[in-house]
Design an enzyme around this catalytic site. Structure first.
Site, PDB file in Angstrom:
ATOM      1  N   ASP A   1      38.324  12.824  10.330  1.00 53.29           N
ATOM      2  CA  ASP A   1      37.985  12.977   8.914  1.00 53.29           C
ATOM      3  C   ASP A   1      38.121  14.443   8.557  1.00 53.29           C
ATOM      4  O   ASP A   1      37.285  15.226   8.955  1.00 53.29           O
ATOM      5  CB  ASP A   1      36.603  12.430   8.589  1.00 53.29           C
ATOM      6  CG  ASP A   1      35.555  12.705   9.689  1.00 53.29           C
ATOM      7  OD1 ASP A   1      35.912  12.901  10.862  1.00 53.29           O
ATOM      8  OD2 ASP A   1      34.374  12.732   9.348  1.00 53.29           O
TER       9      ASP A   1
ATOM     10  N   GLU B   1      34.040  23.957  17.324  1.00 52.13           N
ATOM     11  CA  GLU B   1      34.448  22.543  17.284  1.00 52.13           C
ATOM     12  C   GLU B   1      35.961  22.403  17.257  1.00 52.13           C
ATOM     13  O   GLU B   1      36.494  21.373  17.643  1.00 52.13           O
ATOM     14  CB  GLU B   1      33.839  21.864  16.061  1.00 52.13           C
ATOM     15  CG  GLU B   1      34.207  22.577  14.772  1.00 52.13           C
ATOM     16  CD  GLU B   1      33.877  21.800  13.512  1.00 52.13           C
ATOM     17  OE1 GLU B   1      33.488  20.637  13.596  1.00 52.13           O
ATOM     18  OE2 GLU B   1      34.031  22.379  12.416  1.00 52.13           O
TER      19      GLU B   1
END
Ligand SMILES: *[C@@H]1O[C@H](CO)[C@@H](O)[C@H](O)[C@H]1NC(C)=O
Ligand SMILES: *[C@@H]1O[C@H](CO)[C@@H](O)[C@H](O)[C@H]1NC(C)=O
Ligand SMILES: *[C@@H]1O[C@H](CO)[C@@H](O)[C@H](O)[C@H]1NC(C)=O
Ligand SMILES: *[C@@H]1O[C@H](CO)[C@@H](O)[C@H](O)[C@H]1NC(C)=O
Length: 582
Positions: free
Chosen positions: A326, A515
């Protein structure tokens, strides 16, 4: 008293019976996300649209400071007094008076099985890399979380879903667990010799399957409508490899089967190719409405499409979140996010994960002596293998591609997920490995020295170029490394070396793990998408530890080509200097 005619009685009984049947078949599972505070309703709508916080996730993570019925009735009074349009200042006051700061429901937790020097550290030759791995091992203590007992005694005061056992989180804005992240976190924890922590996390996931029928995207009620890439069976497999805890498998095998059922019942799709129908899976969320944690963004995006298309857009955004990607141009039909149509694609990675899970579950049943169930899952795997080959494999290009249900064609863009069947061991012809290697060369993916990009499409989304994500590196690296081809193994090592250097360089400069990383700017923390880049970071740490464990005897922290090292430069320039001086 009026009397009913006989026919009417029969009709009523019939209706009652039907209703009973319908309720009966659903009674086991609560509907996902009913909360009129954290999932739907005027309160959520007005607070999020007023943008009281920089990040919409902040509001839906705040625990209540007043009982939920009181919060709702006070809000209704305020809303009525202001004709459904409460001024921002009053909304802010309302939130201050009825909610507490986020993260108060979680306590820091030092895992009980954390120990000073796990064995695998000793096998890392490069001293800088070994010291770094030691620091990453320390980070488990920072990422450990435990829920306060009040989350269990007053669940409707929190968006957090109660988990009995402590767990390790990604980090940054993500202070709850995430489903597919946890797989790579667990790989790291197992190297750190922390199987008890892994077992607790597994228990939490198994409890969720027993309660909700599936594992939600993450540990909040607003994530309940969707899942994430299904890796539970693989997590169990890794835990068993390290512990041989067959009793735990025996206790929970039916729950693993229940999770696979969810994907079979709610996420499957028939694809007809060459006159034959194949059953495969897709990401699909049959719920509209903006995502509560990105509410204002989703609402504003919906303003750019016709009113009749809004619910479908929201459902496709949720399916995109379910995919873990996403968001990505992988799911778009144009360069705009509003063209997202996740459910219209049959993804390579999802079907590889399920193929692997079916194989593992078959083996588990076999180990427990249940040959009937073992045969059932082996046959499911065989059918999926045939489907992967018929629908997704492209022998000319040497890779698997997502199947587009609308055009009936393959999406031939590059994504690391195109090679997931290698990682999952879901192919029958060993020749595919060499073809896949050639595919990586043809697409020039091996020329990126800071990591494998997520796609070659610079869309501004976070799951696109130039971002690189740890789990996708693992998919490609271990996919190639499993092969018996020495060349494929050498390329796997080179990719591992590239990724380790990028992570190590950024860590040397910032003392943080991220991340995602940007492969275009010499390996910086990544950017783009819906929120600021996050530090922590669970799966990044897990993948680095896995690579350091596997290639610890060869990996180096050294700067790019050794030539650029200061002492090398000095040696190289010395003759020139001497000549010049002479
Ligand atoms: C309340 O709002 C509606 C539409 O938002 C408007 O038509 C109506 O006149 C308002 N009533 C009052 C009393 O302001
Ligand atoms: C360390 O390396 C040795 C030699 O390669 C190997 O036998 C041993 O299993 C490794 N230990 C760990 C914990 O990886
Ligand atoms: C796919 O086809 C099978 C066999 O015809 C059928 O039982 C199943 O319901 C179909 N699944 C979907 C999702 O349409
Ligand atoms: C990026 O992806 C979108 C959606 O798939 C596509 O329409 C667009 O052409 C792509 N752009 C490039 C430069 O490949």
């Amino acid at each position: 008293m009026a009397t009913m005619h006989g026919k009417t009685w029969v009709l009523c009984l019939l209706l009652l019976l039907l209703r009973g049947l319908r309720l009966g078949s659903q009674a086991a599972l609560p509907p996902p996300c009913e909360s009129q505070i954290y999932c739907h309703g005027q309160l959520l709508h007005q607070v999020q649209m007023a943008k009281l916080f920089q990040d919409d996730k902040q509001f839906v993570d705040m625990p209540l400071s007043v009982a939920p019925e009181q919060v709702l009735s006070n809000f209704q009074d305020l809303n009525r007094a202001h004709n459904s349009s409460i001024p921002r200042q009053l909304l802010q006051e309302f939130v201050n008076n009825h909610f507490r700061d986020k993260s108060q429901e979680l306590d820091p937790w030092t895992p009980g099985d954390w120990k000073d020097s796990p064995q695998f550290l000793k096998n890392i030759s490069d001293t800088k890399l070994r010291a770094w791995a030691g620091e990453l091992h320390q980070l488990w203590k920072k990422l450990g979380k435990k829920m306060k007992p009040e989350v269990s005694s007053h669940p409707d005061w929190f968006s957090l879903i109660y988990s009995k056992h402590p767990f390790v989180v990604p980090g940054g804005r993500f202070v709850e667990f995430y489903y597919w992240d946890s797989y790579w976190v667990m790989e790291g924890l197992l190297l750190s010799e922390m199987p008890e922590t892994v077992k607790g996390m597994l228990r939490n996931f198994l409890d969720l399957v027993n309660t909700y029928g599936h594992i939600p995207n993450g540990g909040r009620v607003y994530y309940l409508q969707r899942s994430q890439p299904p890796l539970l069976t693989l997590m169990m497999d890794r835990y068993l490899t390290h512990t041989n805890d067959i009793a735990f498998l025996q206790e929970n095998i039916e729950t693993l089967a229940l999770e696979l059922n969810f994907w079979a019942e709610k996420r499957s799709i028939n694809v007809s190719v060459g006159g034959k129908s194949h059953t495969l899976n897709r990401y699909y969320v049959p719920y509209g409405g903006p995502r509560p944690e990105s509410y204002s963004k989703d609402a504003e995006l919906a303003d750019t499409v016709p009113e009749g298309a809004r619910e479908a857009l929201w459902a496709e955004l949720k399916a995109g979140a379910e995919s873990g990607w996403d968001f990505s141009s992988r799911w778009f039909s144009s360069s705009r996010l509003s063209s997202i149509r996740t459910s219209k694609l049959v993804p390579v990675d999802l079907n590889s994960f399920l193929c692997q899970a079916e194989g593992l579950l078959g083996n588990f049943y076999s180990r427990l002596g249940n040959e009937a169930q073992a045969a059932k899952y082996r046959s499911q795997r065989a059918q999926r293998l045939a489907a992967l080959e018929a629908v997704l494999w492209d022998s000319e290009r040497g890779a698997w591609f997502d199947h587009d249900l609308e055009s009936g064609k393959k999406n031939r863009e590059f994504y690391p997920s195109n090679l997931t069947p290698l990682w999952a061991g879901c192919f029958s012809d060993p020749a595919v490995v060499d073809k896949a290697l050639k595919y990586l060369e043809d697409t020039q993916i091996l020329t990126f020295k800071h990591g494998i990009p997520t796609s070659l499409n610079n869309s501004g989304q976070q799951w696109d170029f130039p971002n690189a994500w740890a789990p996708l590196q693992d998919l490609v690296i271990r996919g190639l490394a499993k092969s018996s081809s020495p060349r494929a193994q050498e390329v796997a090592f080179q990719l591992a070396q590239n990724w380790i250097r990028t992570n190590f360089d950024v860590y040397s400069k910032t003392s943080a793990m991220y991340e995602k990383y940007d492969v275009s700017s010499g390996g910086q923390p990544g950017g783009g998408g819906e929120y600021e880049v996050q530090e922590g970071f669970g799966w990044t740490n897990g993948v680095v530890l896995m690579l350091l464990d596997r290639y610890g005897d060869r990996l180096t922290s050294g700067a790019w080509p050794a030539l650029w090292e200061p002492h090398c430069l000095a040696v190289a320039l010395l003759p020139h200097l001497l000549l010049w001086w002479w």
